[in-house]
Design an enzyme around this catalytic site. Sequence first.
Site, PDB file in Angstrom:
ATOM      1  N   GLY A  18       0.839  -1.190   0.000  1.00  0.00           N
ATOM      2  CA  GLY A  18       0.000   0.000   0.000  1.00  0.00           C
ATOM      3  C   GLY A  18       0.877   1.245   0.000  1.00  0.00           C
ATOM      4  N   ALA A  20       1.985   3.250   2.448  1.00  0.00           N
ATOM      5  CA  ALA A  20       3.068   3.305   3.435  1.00  0.00           C
ATOM      6  C   ALA A  20       4.250   2.451   3.008  1.00  0.00           C
ATOM      7  CB  ALA A  20       2.560   2.852   4.811  1.00  0.00           C
ATOM      8  N   ALA A  50      -9.166   4.654  -1.555  1.00  0.00           N
ATOM      9  CA  ALA A  50      -9.540   5.869  -0.824  1.00  0.00           C
ATOM     10  C   ALA A  50     -10.136   6.908  -1.764  1.00  0.00           C
ATOM     11  CB  ALA A  50      -8.311   6.453  -0.128  1.00  0.00           C
ATOM     12  N   GLN A  51     -11.366   7.339  -1.452  1.00  0.00           N
ATOM     13  CA  GLN A  51     -11.977   8.419  -2.218  1.00  0.00           C
ATOM     14  C   GLN A  51     -11.556   9.764  -1.648  1.00  0.00           C
ATOM     15  OE1 GLN A  51     -16.204   7.795  -2.394  1.00  0.00           O
ATOM     16  NE2 GLN A  51     -16.034   5.982  -3.667  1.00  0.00           N
ATOM     17  N   GLY A  52     -11.414   9.822  -0.321  1.00  0.00           N
ATOM     18  CA  GLY A  52     -10.871  11.021   0.288  1.00  0.00           C
ATOM     19  C   GLY A  52      -9.414  11.171  -0.112  1.00  0.00           C
ATOM     20  N   GLY A  53      -8.862  12.325   0.133  1.00  0.00           N
ATOM     21  CA  GLY A  53      -7.493  12.574  -0.293  1.00  0.00           C
ATOM     22  C   GLY A  53      -6.523  12.591   0.869  1.00  0.00           C
ATOM     23  N   GLU A 118     -13.842  18.373   4.778  1.00  0.00           N
ATOM     24  CA  GLU A 118     -14.416  17.091   5.153  1.00  0.00           C
ATOM     25  C   GLU A 118     -14.783  17.117   6.629  1.00  0.00           C
ATOM     26  OE1 GLU A 118     -12.234  13.666   3.879  1.00  0.00           O
ATOM     27  OE2 GLU A 118     -12.246  14.273   1.780  1.00  0.00           O
ATOM     28  N   HIS A 232     -17.514   3.693   8.573  1.00  0.00           N
ATOM     29  CA  HIS A 232     -17.880   4.813   7.702  1.00  0.00           C
ATOM     30  C   HIS A 232     -19.402   4.854   7.612  1.00  0.00           C
ATOM     31  CE1 HIS A 232     -18.037   7.635   4.422  1.00  0.00           C
ATOM     32  NE2 HIS A 232     -16.721   7.776   4.482  1.00  0.00           N
ATOM     33  N   ARG A 277     -17.293  11.152  12.332  1.00  0.00           N
ATOM     34  CA  ARG A 277     -17.843   9.947  11.712  1.00  0.00           C
ATOM     35  C   ARG A 277     -18.570   9.039  12.694  1.00  0.00           C
ATOM     36  NH1 ARG A 277     -13.143   8.061   7.393  1.00  0.00           N
ATOM     37  NH2 ARG A 277     -13.721   9.532   5.760  1.00  0.00           N
ATOM     38  N   HIS A 336     -14.492   0.439   8.253  1.00  0.00           N
ATOM     39  CA  HIS A 336     -13.738   1.259   7.306  1.00  0.00           C
ATOM     40  C   HIS A 336     -12.264   1.415   7.663  1.00  0.00           C
ATOM     41  CE1 HIS A 336     -13.193   4.185   4.170  1.00  0.00           C
ATOM     42  NE2 HIS A 336     -12.842   5.131   5.011  1.00  0.00           N
ATOM     43  N   GLU A 360      -1.973   1.524   8.322  1.00  0.00           N
ATOM     44  CA  GLU A 360      -3.123   1.173   9.149  1.00  0.00           C
ATOM     45  C   GLU A 360      -2.838   0.051  10.138  1.00  0.00           C
ATOM     46  OE1 GLU A 360      -7.896   0.175   8.658  1.00  0.00           O
ATOM     47  OE2 GLU A 360      -6.684   0.580   6.879  1.00  0.00           O
ATOM     48  N   ARG A 371     -10.466   8.431  13.964  1.00  0.00           N
ATOM     49  CA  ARG A 371      -9.603   9.066  12.968  1.00  0.00           C
ATOM     50  C   ARG A 371     -10.284  10.269  12.318  1.00  0.00           C
ATOM     51  NH1 ARG A 371      -9.004   8.075   6.978  1.00  0.00           N
ATOM     52  NH2 ARG A 371     -10.978   7.018   7.265  1.00  0.00           N
ATOM     53  N   SER A 376      -5.349   9.361   7.162  1.00  0.00           N
ATOM     54  CA  SER A 376      -4.705   8.053   7.020  1.00  0.00           C
ATOM     55  C   SER A 376      -3.654   8.044   5.917  1.00  0.00           C
ATOM     56  CB  SER A 376      -5.752   6.972   6.766  1.00  0.00           C
ATOM     57  OG  SER A 376      -6.651   7.366   5.749  1.00  0.00           O
TER      58      SER A 376
END
Length: 514
Positions: A18, A20, A50-53, A118, A232, A277, A336, A360, A371, A376
């Site tokens: 991934g 990391a 990941a859709q978030g950035g 966000e 999520h 969340r 999530h 993670e 989180r 992340s």
Amino acid sequence: MTLNLNELAGRPVIVGAGLAGLVAALALAPRPVVVVTKATLGAGAASGWAQGGVAAAVLPGDAPALHAADTIAAGAGLCDPAMVEHVTGAAPAAIEVLLRYGVPFDRDVEGRLLASLEAAHGRPRVLHVGGDTSGREIMAAVVAAVRATPSITVLEATAVHRLIADGRMLGVALAGDGESGVLPTGRVLLATGGLGGLWRHTTNPPGAVGQGPALAAEAGLPLVDLEFMQFHPTAIDVGADPMPLASEALRGDGAVLIDEAGRRFMAGVPRQELAPRDVVARAVWAELEAGRQVFLDGRQAIGARFPDRFPAVTAVCRAAGIDPVTMPIPVRPAAHYHMGGIPTDVHGRTALAGLWAAGECASTGLHGANRLASNSLLEAVVMGEAAARDMSGYEAADAEGNLPVPSTRPADPDGLAEIRRILGAHVGVRRDATGLTRAIAALAPLAARPTAAAGPALVALMMAVAALDRPESRGSHYRADHPHPVAALALSRPLDAAEALRRLQSLREEGFAA
């Protein structure tokens, strides 16, 4: 796996491909390094989903100190302030690292970086790539950089099934393509991702079943904060497994949560749909438990902009017969992101000499009990680089040949399915002592089986024990029988496998797990 492993002996080994792990491999260049991945390079990692950035205070009007304050507020009293300050302070440099690897962050017409707001962020600071395809685009750029780096050897379709250690790392036991063997090394980085795949409803890749924490626990290392699993609140509920995600950025752009009657049930909650969340997930769960359907409605706020602004969500919805431009999207909470894992220091070091962890599977203290959105991928970059720097300066003992080859364990898909059922039923958004005790009793036999499900079952068992032993509600951990936080419990507690089994025995003696 047809390579002669002795030819690779002594090289640092990174388990997981991934963000990391690959950032660490690139940071070690031009030193030779081995990356081991169960999938093919660029596939199977949650980073790419990941859709978030990436959260970073890089725009005017923002600052790392503000980012740190938001992170600590979301963490519900369990963040390590020093680690939060370190990671948020390193965020601008992390963006520069990704730019150097060719990540094409979204920009305005004048070429300035764009950022989205966000949940639980006080400023727009989440940088995206291609709207809601951020993870995929970031990973594509990093994978291309890895493929172009000759010092990185990638062993694909290969799993590490045992750490070999004797007070320090000696090697890793590998299996792939019907072969098995041991790669001698005194330096190992676990970057295996999370464990959300252990739940029935999940946004995680199927392989995210806690490999890193399981390897560490079986090697005798403690794990920490296992009870804190982030659910999520808006996974798209169209029968898919894993569940596709309706990005946090949808709510940042004004999408609202409604029931089947069109009632906006978050309207009276502080920060409404942009509450942390855990708050949103519990609100959605309460609606579902009451027999009502839940939808994310972006028709007014986003409307015709959906296909351009959120192409991934649009594609998933349309494949299921839903047009998000004109129809609300059915959603439910799903496992999530796991905040707990293998405890590390600021360098990524674990309690075992020669072993590091990042991403993670690690627990750095950044996320605490909950989180903050898009921290992340930031942590993966910062801690992947930190671990690489520390590994490069670590004096490992000479690699030893002829290490014993531990036997591999047969696959057990039925065992994994049973773990998913147990966690979904008893260790979900809402928990109580009765359900957690039942989970512990059911998971213990699975952890004792001589199959590949034993490691994931052990981690799941430890998670249920940790949740039972935290009689309060904090962040993502909600106990219906203890619905309020307890100040005296505002600390992280390590748990090892032996202690989890002792806890199981004490429950049996008390008659609770019969």
